[in-house]
Motif scaffolding. Structure first.
Motif, mmCIF file in Angstrom:
data_model
loop_
_atom_site.group_PDB
_atom_site.id
_atom_site.type_symbol
_atom_site.label_atom_id
_atom_site.label_comp_id
_atom_site.label_asym_id
_atom_site.label_seq_id
_atom_site.Cartn_x
_atom_site.Cartn_y
_atom_site.Cartn_z
ATOM 1 N N ASP A 127 0.841 -1.199 0.000
ATOM 2 C CA ASP A 127 0.000 0.000 0.000
ATOM 3 C C ASP A 127 0.877 1.251 0.000
ATOM 4 O O ASP A 127 1.922 1.270 0.663
ATOM 5 C CB ASP A 127 -0.861 -0.025 1.286
ATOM 6 C CG ASP A 127 -2.084 0.881 1.214
ATOM 7 O OD1 ASP A 127 -2.019 1.916 0.541
ATOM 8 O OD2 ASP A 127 -3.093 0.531 1.859
ATOM 9 N N ALA A 128 0.453 2.277 -0.717
ATOM 10 C CA ALA A 128 1.168 3.572 -0.666
ATOM 11 C C ALA A 128 0.963 4.224 0.692
ATOM 12 O O ALA A 128 1.719 5.109 1.081
ATOM 13 C CB ALA A 128 0.654 4.495 -1.767
ATOM 14 N N HIS A 129 -0.082 3.771 1.390
ATOM 15 C CA HIS A 129 -0.504 4.446 2.627
ATOM 16 C C HIS A 129 -0.461 3.503 3.814
ATOM 17 O O HIS A 129 -0.585 2.289 3.655
ATOM 18 C CB HIS A 129 -1.937 4.968 2.448
ATOM 19 C CG HIS A 129 -2.130 5.685 1.153
ATOM 20 N ND1 HIS A 129 -2.705 5.082 0.063
ATOM 21 C CD2 HIS A 129 -1.760 6.929 0.770
ATOM 22 C CE1 HIS A 129 -2.703 5.931 -0.953
ATOM 23 N NE2 HIS A 129 -2.128 7.064 -0.562
ATOM 24 N N ASP A 131 -2.686 3.727 6.309
ATOM 25 C CA ASP A 131 -4.094 3.480 6.698
ATOM 26 C C ASP A 131 -4.233 3.251 8.204
ATOM 27 O O ASP A 131 -5.048 2.434 8.646
ATOM 28 C CB ASP A 131 -4.685 2.277 5.934
ATOM 29 C CG ASP A 131 -4.821 2.523 4.439
ATOM 30 O OD1 ASP A 131 -4.715 3.701 4.020
ATOM 31 O OD2 ASP A 131 -5.047 1.558 3.687
ATOM 32 N N ASP A 232 -3.355 -3.322 -1.805
ATOM 33 C CA ASP A 232 -4.001 -2.113 -2.324
ATOM 34 C C ASP A 232 -3.206 -1.780 -3.580
ATOM 35 O O ASP A 232 -1.995 -1.565 -3.515
ATOM 36 C CB ASP A 232 -3.881 -0.987 -1.281
ATOM 37 C CG ASP A 232 -4.510 0.320 -1.759
ATOM 38 O OD1 ASP A 232 -4.542 0.552 -2.993
ATOM 39 O OD2 ASP A 232 -4.928 1.117 -0.909
ATOM 40 N N ASP A 234 -2.681 0.643 -5.202
ATOM 41 C CA ASP A 234 -1.909 1.894 -5.243
ATOM 42 C C ASP A 234 -0.485 1.731 -4.697
ATOM 43 O O ASP A 234 0.301 2.682 -4.695
ATOM 44 C CB ASP A 234 -2.662 3.066 -4.593
ATOM 45 C CG ASP A 234 -2.762 2.993 -3.074
ATOM 46 O OD1 ASP A 234 -1.940 2.328 -2.426
ATOM 47 O OD2 ASP A 234 -3.687 3.634 -2.529
HETATM 48 MN MN MN Z 1 -3.703 3.039 -0.339
#
Ligand code: MN
Length: 306
Positions: A127-129, A131, A232, A234
């Motif tokens: 994931d880029a994030h 979360d 994810d 992304d």
């Molecule tokens: Mn993400």
């Protein structure tokens, strides 16, 4: 629940649940997306793209033989319904020890797995994030808070591809919970920049993609024997041609993602995987990448279990 009008990879027939090796559920829900919408269309588009793929892999000469049962695609009206409906199916599949595939939907669809994935499983979040927010836009079940919900349930987590929107609340959380060693960055700044930087408590210098041992370190960090691949889309770099809810440059290459997942599949017991935040595009690129990932993971597990 929508009837499975077609099935992942296998156009003809839908193997019965009792006889299947893997079970797939599509969750057509993007009601918790906070930026780009369209991930609700992904399950159908990924299934359609999978029919374009040859299940006999010219690279290995082997045909995918895994019997995949398709539960179909649910179209929940709200988050509550989405979580309840997903959970019923996920529990059924995982309690019967079937390999389970969740095709989202936005990343909040993973909320439906929290009571179904067995204890002692590590969620590897591509994931880029992070979360890790306690909530986002007033919603605890938000896609931007999903890792916090996973944490609340006591699961181990490792992050790969992190690079954006890390806010103060998340930095504090990482420091307090002492999980900085579990986060692997795909840096958005040049290597030289980090050389001059004092690294904060929530960021480990050795966990940057610049380091050639990045993949090995990420894998070595996983303590649990069981793994859930929480993807994810992304996490990938935009040059890979993906369309997604929160597009973020400087992500993982498709090769890096492929190689790391392959290694994890070899070394760990994979309980299942979720694929979220794919937005189908008119050229079919996003959904082709998603279908390829599904195929790859299933075929690696099949060859391992033979
Ligand atoms: Mn993400």
């Amino acid at each position: 629940m929508a009837k499975p009008n077609n099935t992942l990879f296998f156009v003809q027939g839908n193997p019965g649940f009792d006889d299947c090796d893997a079970a797939v559920l599509g969750v057509a829900f993007d009601g918790n997306a906070s930026y780009g919408r369209g991930a609700a269309e992904a399950p159908q588009a990924i299934i359609k793209a999978s029919h374009q793929m040859d299940i006999e892999n010219p690279m290995t000469g082997k045909t995918l033989e895994t019997a995949i049962h398709n539960f179909g695609i649910i179209e929940p009206k709200n988050a509550k319904e989405m979580i309840e409906e997903t959970e019923i199916v996920a529990k059924k599949a995982l309690e019967a020890r079937k390999f389970f595939v969740l095709l989202g939907g936005d990343h909040s669809t993973v909320n439906g797995l929290l009571n179904a994935v067995p204890e002692g499983t590590c969620f590897v979040n591509f994931d880029a994030h992070l979360d890790l927010r306690e909530e986002w836009q007033g919603k605890k079940e938000s896609h931007a808070a999903i890792a916090h919900r996973i944490f609340d349930k006591g699961f181990e987590q490792v992050w790969v591809g992190t690079r954006d929107l890390i806010n103060e609340e998340e930095m504090k959380f990482v420091s307090e919970q002492n999980i900085a060693n579990k986060i692997f960055y795909s840096p958005s700044m040049p290597k030289a920049f980090y050389k001059t930087q004092e690294f904060p408590k929530w960021m480990k210098k050795e966990n940057m993609l610049f380091d050639k041992h990045y993949a090995k370190k990420a894998l070595d960090t996983i303590e649990s024997e069981k793994v859930w691949l929480n993807i994810d889309i992304d996490c990938l770099d935009l040059r890979e041609g993906i369309e997604t809810g929160v597009p973020t440059p400087f992500g993982l290459s498709l090769e890096t993602l492929r190689d790391l997942i392959y290694e994890i599949c070899q070394k760990k017991e994979i309980v299942g995987f979720s694929l979220a935040e794919v937005i189908p595009d008119k050229f079919g690129k996003s959904q082709a990448i998603a279908a390829m990932l599904c195929y790859s993971i299933l075929s690696w597990l099949e060859s391992k279990n033979k």
